[in-house]
Enzyme design. Structure first.
Site, PDB file in Angstrom:
ATOM      1  N   THR A 273       0.835  -1.199   0.000  1.00 37.37           N
ATOM      2  CA  THR A 273       0.000   0.000   0.000  1.00 37.37           C
ATOM      3  C   THR A 273       0.869   1.248   0.000  1.00 37.37           C
ATOM      4  OG1 THR A 273      -1.813   1.147   1.119  1.00 37.37           O
ATOM      5  CG2 THR A 273      -0.182   0.089   2.519  1.00 37.37           C
ATOM      6  N   ARG A 274       0.301   2.332  -0.522  1.00 39.65           N
ATOM      7  CA  ARG A 274       0.908   3.657  -0.393  1.00 39.65           C
ATOM      8  C   ARG A 274      -0.119   4.617   0.198  1.00 39.65           C
ATOM      9  NH1 ARG A 274      -0.540   4.037  -6.251  1.00 39.65           N
ATOM     10  NH2 ARG A 274      -1.614   6.022  -6.563  1.00 39.65           N
TER      11      ARG A 274
ATOM     12  N   HIS B 122      -8.670   2.354   4.098  1.00 39.14           N
ATOM     13  CA  HIS B 122     -10.115   2.542   4.236  1.00 39.14           C
ATOM     14  C   HIS B 122     -10.771   1.163   4.360  1.00 39.14           C
ATOM     15  CE1 HIS B 122     -10.434   1.429   0.023  1.00 39.14           C
ATOM     16  NE2 HIS B 122      -9.838   2.534  -0.396  1.00 39.14           N
TER      17      HIS B 122
ATOM     18  N   GLY C 143      -4.906  -5.691  -6.137  1.00 38.16           N
ATOM     19  CA  GLY C 143      -6.204  -5.034  -6.177  1.00 38.16           C
ATOM     20  C   GLY C 143      -6.455  -4.306  -7.478  1.00 38.16           C
ATOM     21  N   ARG C 144      -7.423  -3.441  -7.436  1.00 39.97           N
ATOM     22  CA  ARG C 144      -7.805  -2.649  -8.605  1.00 39.97           C
ATOM     23  C   ARG C 144      -6.753  -1.577  -8.888  1.00 39.97           C
ATOM     24  NH1 ARG C 144     -10.351   1.986 -10.096  1.00 39.97           N
ATOM     25  NH2 ARG C 144     -11.910   1.845 -11.765  1.00 39.97           N
ATOM     26  N   ASP C 145      -6.334  -1.461 -10.155  1.00 39.61           N
ATOM     27  CA  ASP C 145      -5.385  -0.448 -10.611  1.00 39.61           C
ATOM     28  C   ASP C 145      -4.148  -0.396  -9.721  1.00 39.61           C
ATOM     29  OD1 ASP C 145      -4.472   1.495 -12.346  1.00 39.61           O
ATOM     30  OD2 ASP C 145      -5.426   3.149 -11.286  1.00 39.61           O
ATOM     31  N   HIS C 146      -3.585  -1.565  -9.467  1.00 39.10           N
ATOM     32  CA  HIS C 146      -2.425  -1.681  -8.585  1.00 39.10           C
ATOM     33  C   HIS C 146      -1.260  -0.858  -9.148  1.00 39.10           C
ATOM     34  CE1 HIS C 146      -0.191  -4.156  -5.489  1.00 39.10           C
ATOM     35  NE2 HIS C 146       0.760  -3.461  -6.089  1.00 39.10           N
ATOM     36  N   ALA C 147      -0.705   0.022  -8.325  1.00 39.50           N
ATOM     37  CA  ALA C 147       0.443   0.874  -8.670  1.00 39.50           C
ATOM     38  C   ALA C 147       0.150   1.813  -9.833  1.00 39.50           C
ATOM     39  CB  ALA C 147       1.693   0.037  -8.972  1.00 39.50           C
TER      40      ALA C 147
ATOM     41  N   HIS D 185      -9.825  -1.555   1.812  1.00 36.66           N
ATOM     42  CA  HIS D 185      -8.551  -2.215   2.073  1.00 36.66           C
ATOM     43  C   HIS D 185      -8.703  -3.260   3.173  1.00 36.66           C
ATOM     44  CE1 HIS D 185      -6.803   1.877   0.698  1.00 36.66           C
ATOM     45  NE2 HIS D 185      -6.762   1.042  -0.316  1.00 36.66           N
TER      46      HIS D 185
END
Length: 386
Positions: free
Chosen positions: A192-193, A197, A285-289, A200
């Protein structure tokens, strides 16, 4: 059983004892390259095995192989170039076979034995790694400011760069011992960055339903303007884990490594790195990085399927949302209700609310987490957000 290190061995390039003392003295007489925080972190990650099997900064053969084939020249999967840039002036008089000292904040950090000095093409690099040359992409913008030459060769680390979060930083040798001591055979890693929420948390707990343990590993280091500051992320996770997770089921450790915002390629890189810490599974997850609309929301999933030999199992988890009918955070695989019942937990929307001093609804963010952000005088990285 924890995963085997990537490439089969956990690299250790940390100088110790008399050898370290000798090199510290000799480094003062060597040609020197001053490096910033990102390269200092890369050097430490090489030396402590985070980037195994790399034992130094990439030579040209590995660099080009990674750029075009997403593999090292040894055919081991690798997706992000780990390179040391320098200007011709800085390398005046330096030849292949020489040793150079890497200096950080005025002191010797590492010694690099120069195997190769080579040029590179910014456009070629950007198109392959980021799939764009748009300077509006934060990773591309930083890339374009790098120097004209790359220096490849093995390193020996003389000292760890200062780490403000040392109390919550573990190296791969330490996490591997810890996971074994806990008796964990399956470990799901979460990159994570962001401040956490409820979406997550839903994903993390879904992974914990079948894994023995959860390894929460947020990045600290350079991030684009508008992202959360490191200290806010660390404190937010502290209160989340203390209040809402069984203590014996989670290991938390920061990883100092710059975000590159390279989308699918960086997602695979994040998985490889967590494999070196001992994780057996990696949550994607969705749109990772990702950033903006440069990558598709589940494009990283497709790239993982190109690496059956990665050695860590990706966990593909769809976007979580709050369903008013279900009365809880769910995803589309387990919720039968229509869009009219679904409240998307948007990180962008949450940041906007928090910037205005608004407390997000509890079905989006835990109140303890929101409080961490709201009481910080300046919780976001300054500058124009892209």
């Amino acid at each position: 059983m924890v995963s085997r290190p990537h490439g089969g061995r956990l690299v250790d390039r940390v100088a110790r004892g008399g050898s370290r003392e000798r090199l510290l003295r000799e480094a003062l007489e060597m040609p020197r390259l001053e490096v910033g925080g990102g390269l200092a972190a890369d050097a430490a990650n090489i030396a402590h095995g985070v980037y195994s099997p790399l034992d130094g900064f990439m030579v040209q053969e590995d660099y080009l192989s990674v750029l075009h084939d997403m593999r090292l020249s040894s055919d081991v999967p690798w997706t992000i170039p780990i390179v040391l840039d320098a200007s011709p002036g800085e390398l005046a008089g330096v030849r292949e076979g020489d040793e150079v000292a890497l200096f950080y904040r005025g002191g010797p950090l590492a010694v690099l034995r120069v195997e190769e000095i080579y040029g590179w093409d910014r456009r070629e690099h950007a198109l392959n790694v980021f799939k764009t040359t748009d300077p509006g992409h934060p990773g591309v913008a930083r890339l374009m400011r790098r120097k004209e030459l790359f220096v490849g060769g093995p390193i020996l680390l003389l000292r760890d760069p200062p780490e403000p979060f040392e109390r919550v930083r573990l190296w791969p040798r330490e996490t591997r011992v810890l996971f074994e001591a806990k008796g964990w055979r399956t470990i799901a890693a979460f990159q994570t960055r962001n401040v956490p929420h409820l979406g997550h948390e839903h994903v993390q707990k879904a992974a914990l339903t079948f894994a023995d343990g959860l390894f929460v590993s947020p990045l600290v280091g350079w991030k684009k303007p508008g992202d959360y500051r490191d200290e806010v992320i660390v404190e937010a996770y502290r209160v989340l884990l203390e209040n809402y997770f069984p203590r014996e089921s989670v290991v938390f450790s920061v990883l100092r490594m710059e975000m590159r915002y390279a989308g699918p390629r960086e997602a695979v890189h994040h998985a490889i790195v967590r494999k070196n810490f001992g994780a057996t599974h990696f949550i994607v997850g969705r749109d990772h990085a990702g950033v903006g609309s440069y990558y598709g929301p589940y494009e990283a999933w497709e790239l993982f399927r190109e690496f059956p030999d990665l050695g860590i199992t990706p966990l593909f988890v769809r976007e979580a949302f709050y369903c008013r009918k279900c009365g809880q955070v769910v995803n589309e695989k387990i919720c039968p209700h229509g869009e009219e019942y679904r409240v998307r937990i948007s990180g962008t929307r949450l940041r906007e609310m928090l910037r205005r001093g608004e407390r997000p609804p509890e079905y989006m963010m835990r109140p303890e987490v929101a409080e961490v952000v709201l009481r910080h005088p300046d919780p976001f990285v300054p500058g124009d957000e892209r």
